[in-house]
Design a protein around this motif. Structure first.
Motif, PDB file in Angstrom:
ATOM      1  N   LYS A 121      22.836 -37.072  17.355  1.00 10.46           N
ATOM      2  CA  LYS A 121      23.501 -38.269  17.882  1.00 10.46           C
ATOM      3  C   LYS A 121      23.976 -38.044  19.316  1.00 10.46           C
ATOM      4  N   TYR A 122      24.414 -36.808  19.613  1.00  7.42           N
ATOM      5  CA  TYR A 122      24.873 -36.478  20.965  1.00  7.42           C
ATOM      6  C   TYR A 122      23.721 -36.562  21.963  1.00  7.42           C
ATOM      7  N   ASN A 123      22.551 -36.113  21.566  1.00  5.39           N
ATOM      8  CA  ASN A 123      21.387 -36.173  22.450  1.00  5.39           C
ATOM      9  C   ASN A 123      20.980 -37.608  22.742  1.00  5.39           C
ATOM     10  N   GLU A 124      21.274 -38.514  21.806  1.00  4.57           N
ATOM     11  CA  GLU A 124      20.933 -39.927  21.989  1.00  4.57           C
ATOM     12  C   GLU A 124      22.001 -40.683  22.771  1.00  4.57           C
ATOM     13  N   ARG A 125      23.292 -40.396  22.466  1.00  3.27           N
ATOM     14  CA  ARG A 125      24.369 -41.241  22.995  1.00  3.27           C
ATOM     15  C   ARG A 125      25.397 -40.502  23.839  1.00  3.27           C
ATOM     16  N   GLY A 126      25.262 -39.191  23.943  1.00  2.38           N
ATOM     17  CA  GLY A 126      26.191 -38.424  24.767  1.00  2.38           C
ATOM     18  C   GLY A 126      27.593 -38.348  24.176  1.00  2.38           C
ATOM     19  N   GLU A 127      28.595 -38.340  25.050  1.00  3.74           N
ATOM     20  CA  GLU A 127      29.986 -38.166  24.624  1.00  3.74           C
ATOM     21  C   GLU A 127      30.490 -39.281  23.717  1.00  3.74           C
ATOM     22  N   ASP A 128      29.852 -40.456  23.787  1.00  5.13           N
ATOM     23  CA  ASP A 128      30.264 -41.569  22.913  1.00  5.13           C
ATOM     24  C   ASP A 128      30.139 -41.174  21.443  1.00  5.13           C
ATOM     25  N   ALA A 129      29.103 -40.402  21.122  1.00  8.95           N
ATOM     26  CA  ALA A 129      28.894 -39.965  19.735  1.00  8.95           C
ATOM     27  C   ALA A 129      30.007 -39.033  19.284  1.00  8.95           C
ATOM     28  N   VAL A 130      30.462 -38.161  20.180  1.00  6.67           N
ATOM     29  CA  VAL A 130      31.546 -37.235  19.845  1.00  6.67           C
ATOM     30  C   VAL A 130      32.873 -37.977  19.761  1.00  6.67           C
ATOM     31  N   ASP A 131      33.061 -38.965  20.643  1.00  3.48           N
ATOM     32  CA  ASP A 131      34.270 -39.799  20.579  1.00  3.48           C
ATOM     33  C   ASP A 131      34.376 -40.472  19.216  1.00  3.48           C
ATOM     34  N   GLU A 132      33.251 -41.031  18.760  1.00  6.60           N
ATOM     35  CA  GLU A 132      33.223 -41.736  17.477  1.00  6.60           C
ATOM     36  C   GLU A 132      33.510 -40.782  16.324  1.00  6.60           C
ATOM     37  N   LEU A 133      32.916 -39.585  16.377  1.00  7.07           N
ATOM     38  CA  LEU A 133      33.144 -38.587  15.333  1.00  7.07           C
ATOM     39  C   LEU A 133      34.605 -38.150  15.306  1.00  7.07           C
TER      40      LEU A 133
END
Length: 268
Positions: free
Chosen positions: A53-65
């Motif tokens: 997910k990080y490779n697809e969306r960057g920091e937004d994916a980590v924010d969501e997690l």
């Protein structure tokens, strides 16, 4: 350059630093766990999944997690009650393969629905919800019938204004409000009866995942093929998948169906 498990582990340790939590890394299983130090209740995260997910969306994916983990841990550490929270009790639809017990072995409150779906009950907590188990009922002296009655009433209060799309002479209606209870609207019989009364053809319904309800007014054989493909696509993309099989709605009853290309569906 692709991120490694160790790099993601370090990022999550920084994001989820908290004096009351403990983090651990399982190198063999490629998992990262966050748990309360006292109760040891927590969440296990698959690092390859997060990295994807990080490779697809960057920091937004980590924010969501980070938001999801923080909220889930908060709920685990709270004591909840049903009395006084009646307006926050809703039914949720899950597949029949969904676990019917908590990880501690306590039975969840459920009700049969169709051969493909089962009804669970949730206490809405704002950004998330907790599935209601029999232990909570016993503690408050409630029974299953009371929970079902309250949840059924509340689901009827949810908006039912679908968006319409017409494809090859068939009408498809979608409810996707992202309130967590889109699929639950399949339990609003008044809504289903209204759709049935206004339909030009046969009514089929799909709940491929938690966040969508599809009602199809099927007016020719192509409509079944379109619905089958649509349901499968939604099922594959859903955060909480339910079933890839549509349901025929006849005589106030829902029956799962297999849709054979170019043919009428067969009831399961």
């Amino acid at each position: 350059m692709k991120m490694t498990n160790l790099q993601m582990k370090k990022k999550l340790e920084e994001r989820l630093a908290n004096n009351q939590w403990r983090t651990s890394f399982n190198r063999d299983k490629d998992t990262f766990r966050v748990e309360w130090k006292d109760s040891k209740q927590g969440i296990t995260i698959s690092l390859p999944s997060v990295i994807g997910k990080y490779n697809e969306r960057g920091e937004d994916a980590v924010d969501e997690l980070e938001e999801h983990v923080t909220e889930a841990l908060r709920i685990m550490n709270e004591t909840h009650q049903l009395t006084g929270m009646e307006k926050q009790i809703y039914p949720v639809i899950r597949s029949t393969s969904f676990p019917t017990e908590t990880k501690k072995g306590v039975k969840l409150v459920t009700k049969n629905h169709t051969a493909e779906t089962r009804i669970f009950y949730a206490l809405d907590l704002g950004k998330s919800y907790q599935l209601i188990d029999e232990g909570l009922l016993e503690k408050e002296g409630w029974d299953k019938e009371r929970v079902d009655e309250i949840a059924s009433f509340n689901v009827r209060s949810l908006s039912t204004e679908p968006k319409k799309d017409t494809v090859a002479g068939n009408d498809f209606y979608f409810i996707a409000t992202q309130d967590g209870y889109d699929a639950s609207r399949i339990l609003n019989e008044a809504f289903l009866e209204e759709m049935k009364a206004n339909a030009k053809g046969e009514v089929a319904i799909a709940v491929p995942h938690q966040d969508v309800l599809i009602v199809a007014d099927v007016q020719n054989s192509t409509g079944y093929d379109i619905l089958a493909q649509m349901t499968m696509n939604f099922f594959a993309e859903g955060r909480i998948p339910i079933t890839s099989l549509p349901l025929i709605y006849e005589d106030r009853k829902l029956e799962p169906i297999f849709i054979l290309a170019k043919n009428r569906p067969e009831k399961r």
